[in-house]
Design an enzyme around this catalytic site. Structure first.
Site, short mmCIF file in Angstrom:
data_model
loop_
_atom_site.label_atom_id
_atom_site.label_comp_id
_atom_site.label_asym_id
_atom_site.label_seq_id
_atom_site.Cartn_x
_atom_site.Cartn_y
_atom_site.Cartn_z
N SER A 146 35.58 -28.86 -16.93
CA SER A 146 35.02 -30.04 -17.59
C SER A 146 34.94 -29.78 -19.09
O SER A 146 34.77 -28.64 -19.52
CB SER A 146 33.62 -30.34 -17.05
OG SER A 146 32.98 -31.32 -17.83
N TYR A 161 25.34 -28.08 -14.55
CA TYR A 161 26.76 -28.47 -14.49
C TYR A 161 27.55 -27.80 -15.61
O TYR A 161 28.59 -27.20 -15.38
CB TYR A 161 26.87 -29.98 -14.59
CG TYR A 161 28.27 -30.51 -14.45
CD1 TYR A 161 28.88 -30.58 -13.20
CD2 TYR A 161 28.99 -30.95 -15.56
CE1 TYR A 161 30.17 -31.07 -13.05
CE2 TYR A 161 30.28 -31.44 -15.43
CZ TYR A 161 30.87 -31.50 -14.18
OH TYR A 161 32.14 -31.98 -14.04
#
Length: 258
Positions: free
Chosen positions: A140, A153
């Protein structure tokens, strides 16, 4: 018997994992999908098989190393080769650090980081035997740019990114390439779960100053096909001299800060 062009895709039941799973099957790979969502994965298999392609599925939690090893052993015994691995399984937990639960933190790392380790270790042990292979981990853009309420995350994706680079360095002498694709905001089920209304999409595109988000210079969010094309490139012969690299597909949202 050795079958050429065997691919494994985790997180194949939805989102980016599904798109990659479908795309590899359409390109002639014997494609094995792994996902914890068994019923959803079965429906995906039925959809993809309408194209008369070779696919196989396994319901599994990638954080379970014993189950992962069983699947990889079975696949290798059946086909004699594993040529491609795409680590697409992932979860997203939101919450400020001071209120984030132990369970959310641990589950995020169990899937996003430890799961990548489990499946990559098992597959690369087989790839080494055949002296070739390609691995792509979907990380990401949040792996290198801080985000509010997304510490677990961000940290888990940063760990999987660096893990994949280390893996690539270790596997290079065996002819195995390991790369990363880092999406930004992408129109997936996971992303939409955190949008309450269409206005949230526009906010993400324009930027949210109070969350230190600068917006997306290309003025749109990505489609899953945008991510898939980057993954397919890194798996292809066109990228045969690329390893330990990270392609960021975020419309410029992180201003190249990778």
């Amino acid at each position: 018997m050795t079958v050429k062009n065997v691919a494994i895709v985790t997180g194949a039941a939805q989102g980016m994992g599904y798109e990659v799973f479908h795309a590899l099957a359409a390109r002639g790979y014997v494609t094995i999908g792994i996902d914890i969502q068994k019923e959803k994965l079965q429906k995906v298999k039925e959809i993809v098989e309408q194209d008369n392609v070779a696919v196989e599925i396994f319901g599994a939690d990638v954080s379970d190393s014993t189950r992962v090893n069983e699947i990889i052993d079975q696949v290798y015994k059946t086909y004699g080769s594993i040529d491609v691995l795409v680590n697409a399984a992932g979860v997203l937990s939101q919450g400020e650090v001071t209120t984030l639960s132990d369970e959310d933190w641990e589950r995020t790392f169990a899937v996003n980081t430890t799961g990548v380790f489990h499946i990559s270790r098992a597959v690369c042990n087989r790839m080494k035997e055949n002296q070739q292979g390609a691995v792509v981990t979907i990380s990401s853009n949040a792996a290198s740019v801080p985000r509010t309420s997304m510490s677990a995350y961000c940290a888990s994706k940063a760990a999987s990114l660096m893990f994949t680079k280390c893996l690539g360095l270790e596997m290079a002498s065996y002819g195995i390439r390991c790369n990363i694709v880092s999406p930004g905001a992408t129109d997936t089920e996971m992303q939409r779960a955190f949008w309450n209304e269409e206005a949230d999409i526009e906010k993400g595109i324009k930027g949210i100053p109070e969350q230190y988000r600068v917006g997306i210079p290309l003025q749109k969010i990505a489609n899953t096909s945008d991510i898939t094309e980057a993954v397919l490139f890194l798996l292809s012969e066109n990228a045969r001299h690329i390893t330990m690299n990270n392609i960021v597909v975020d419309g410029g949202a992180t201003l190249g800060a990778q």
